[in-house]
Design a protein around this motif. Structure first.
Motif, PDB file in Angstrom:
ATOM      1  N   GLY A  46       0.963  -1.197   0.119  1.00  6.27           N
ATOM      2  CA  GLY A  46      -0.172  -0.086  -0.169  1.00  6.27           C
ATOM      3  C   GLY A  46       0.813   1.218   0.062  1.00  6.27           C
ATOM      4  N   ILE A  47       1.873   1.348   0.841  1.00  4.21           N
ATOM      5  CA  ILE A  47       2.913   2.329   0.747  1.00  4.21           C
ATOM      6  C   ILE A  47       3.475   2.493  -0.728  1.00  4.21           C
ATOM      7  CG2 ILE A  47       5.117   3.088   1.776  1.00  4.21           C
ATOM      8  CD1 ILE A  47       4.040   1.985   4.308  1.00  4.21           C
ATOM      9  N   GLY A  49       2.476   1.578  -3.206  1.00  4.88           N
ATOM     10  CA  GLY A  49       1.171   2.121  -4.374  1.00  4.88           C
ATOM     11  C   GLY A  49       1.055   3.557  -4.335  1.00  4.88           C
ATOM     12  N   GLN A  50       1.044   3.957  -2.988  1.00  2.62           N
ATOM     13  CA  GLN A  50       0.451   5.441  -2.524  1.00  2.62           C
ATOM     14  C   GLN A  50       1.664   6.356  -3.322  1.00  2.62           C
ATOM     15  OE1 GLN A  50      -0.116   5.893   1.564  1.00  2.62           O
ATOM     16  NE2 GLN A  50      -2.058   4.513   1.405  1.00  2.62           N
ATOM     17  N   ALA A  51       2.914   5.558  -3.351  1.00  6.04           N
ATOM     18  CA  ALA A  51       4.141   6.555  -3.835  1.00  6.04           C
ATOM     19  C   ALA A  51       4.038   6.448  -5.398  1.00  6.04           C
ATOM     20  CB  ALA A  51       5.230   5.896  -3.128  1.00  6.04           C
ATOM     21  N   ASP A 115      -7.731   1.107 -10.509  1.00  2.32           N
ATOM     22  CA  ASP A 115      -7.231   0.621  -9.245  1.00  2.32           C
ATOM     23  C   ASP A 115      -6.057  -0.348  -9.026  1.00  2.32           C
ATOM     24  OD1 ASP A 115      -9.438   1.711  -7.904  1.00  2.32           O
ATOM     25  OD2 ASP A 115     -10.698   0.022  -7.801  1.00  2.32           O
ATOM     26  N   ALA A 118      -2.917   2.061  -9.079  1.00  2.65           N
ATOM     27  CA  ALA A 118      -2.963   2.836  -7.893  1.00  2.65           C
ATOM     28  C   ALA A 118      -2.612   2.197  -6.678  1.00  2.65           C
ATOM     29  CB  ALA A 118      -4.381   3.406  -7.506  1.00  2.65           C
ATOM     30  N   ALA A 120      -4.381   0.009  -5.089  1.00  4.22           N
ATOM     31  CA  ALA A 120      -5.473  -0.544  -4.305  1.00  4.22           C
ATOM     32  C   ALA A 120      -5.637  -1.923  -4.520  1.00  4.22           C
ATOM     33  CB  ALA A 120      -6.673   0.426  -4.665  1.00  4.22           C
TER      34      ALA A 120
END
Length: 379
Positions: A46-47, A49-51, A115, A118, A120
């Protein structure tokens, strides 16, 4: 030691700097704990992906990073130098997005791709079977068209992120023969889908590799990617990029081993001088450095061909072969440089050596790479 990279733009320079910061903070500080206890790093993807690190080679139109493959692969190398399992899983996720992006309809891409890019949704790639690894055309997992959709029955094997991924690019047989394989975008929570216990692997233990059991699970017809019978074409087109991903991961692993060996050789003294100043060992380190630089050059050559729209299949196989063989040799030599300490778990080089071996096997064994290369030479 930070690699002195030749990057095409200032944006790419800034991206690599960001990746190094994230990798040092989130990966390097956690790798030993999770690899030694064989536990999954919850929240880490998740980290990433957010980056924006799970979408780099895909267009911004769908939420991707819009980066050339040349840059994406160097990001993978930086990740692998800190934590090979995470870099490999990132490469597999990118591979799993390829069928939808390249062969999906506009409607399918609009529905699922944002998604996936991203972060997600994290993906797995489900091609191999217990009796169909290198010979993908012999797979037996069946997809039978029914009034409710495609009913999937069979067993898949060697799935990175198996049981953890949110979706799988699944290849199953819709008709006999090599032109009877089709590709599906399968949800990880499909009813009738279960997974085996994680394989007890030599390395890359923090991210599970499992078998998948399809017991009559039904996939809606709109989850067919491309057309029936196009599966092997889709699979092989994705594998060229996947092989480059593994080449980059192997290069990062080799770079980490080289760095550890050089650091040790500069600190350890024998017979009144640093061991790096003994010619026998200094020459070994020189050969290791040459192998790492050569590996990087081969994957960058193939990536630049891909970015330019030129054929790169043979060069991808060359890169995978050269980089992974180099990783095996360099990590083995790093253990030798550290001597008895290299054989202990007090230093990471023994883990690097265990991790390097699988790079010669997955995404097509190095014997298969030699077959691809030799066929490319015939007239």
């Amino acid at each position: 030691m930070a690699v002195d990279r030749m990057l095409p733009t200032q944006d790419a320079e800034d991206l690599i700097a960001l990746v190094r910061e994230i990798a040092d903070r989130e990966l390097a500080t956690r790798v030993e704990e999770h690899e030694s206890t064989e536990t999954y790093p919850e929240g880490l993807f998740g980290i990433l992906g957010q980056a924006g690190l799970l979408s780099l080679p895909y267009p911004e139109e769908f939420g991707g990073g819009g980066q050339p493959y040349e840059v994406y692969l160097q990001v993978l190398e930086e990740l692998a130098a800190r934590w090979a399992a995470i870099a490999v899983a990132t490469s597999v996720h990118t591979l799993a997005c390829h069928p939808l992006y390249t062969f999906g309809t506009d409607e399918q891409k609009q529905r699922w791709l944002p998604d996936m890019l991203a972060g997600a949704m994290v993906g797995g790639y489900s091609l191999s079977e217990p009796q169909a690894g290198s010979d993908a055309a012999s797979l037996n997992c069946k997809a039978e068209l029914t009034p409710d959709g495609y009913r999937i029955t069979g067993t898949k094997a060697w799935i990175t992120h198996g049981g953890r991924a949110d979706f799988y690019s699944l290849f199953a047989r819709t008709a006999p023969g090599s032109k009877g394989v089709s590709c599906f975008l399968a949800p990880g929570t499909a009813e009738g889908l279960s997974f085996g216990a994680p394989e007890r692997k030599m390395g890359l233990q923090a991210v599970p590799t499992t078998a998948a059991y399809w017991d009559g699970a039904v996939l809606e017809t709109d989850r067919l990617i491309g057309t029936e019978g196009q599966g092997l074409q889709i699979a092989f087109s994705a594998l060229d990029g996947g092989r480059l991903g593994i080449a980059a991961c192997a290069t990062g692993l080799a770079q980490a081993a080289l760095d550890a060996a050089v650091d040790y050789a500069n600190e350890r003294t024998t017979f009144g001088k640093k061991i790096i100043d003994h010619q026998g060992l200094g020459f070994m380190l020189a050969d290791m450095a040459a192998a790492v630089d050569s590996a990087r050059a081969t994957y960058l050559d193939a990536a630049r061909r891909r970015d330019a729209g030129r054929p790169f299949s043979r060069q991808a196989s060359v890169a995978k072969l050269v980089a992974t063989d180099a990783a095996m040799k360099v990590t083995t030599d790093a253990v030798q440089v550290l001597g008895g300490y290299g054989y202990t778990r007090d230093f990471p080089v023994e883990r690097y050596m265990r991790e390097a071996k699988i790079t010669q096997i997955f995404e097509g064994t190095n014997q298969i790479q030699r077959l691809v290369i030799s066929r490319g030479l015939s007239h």
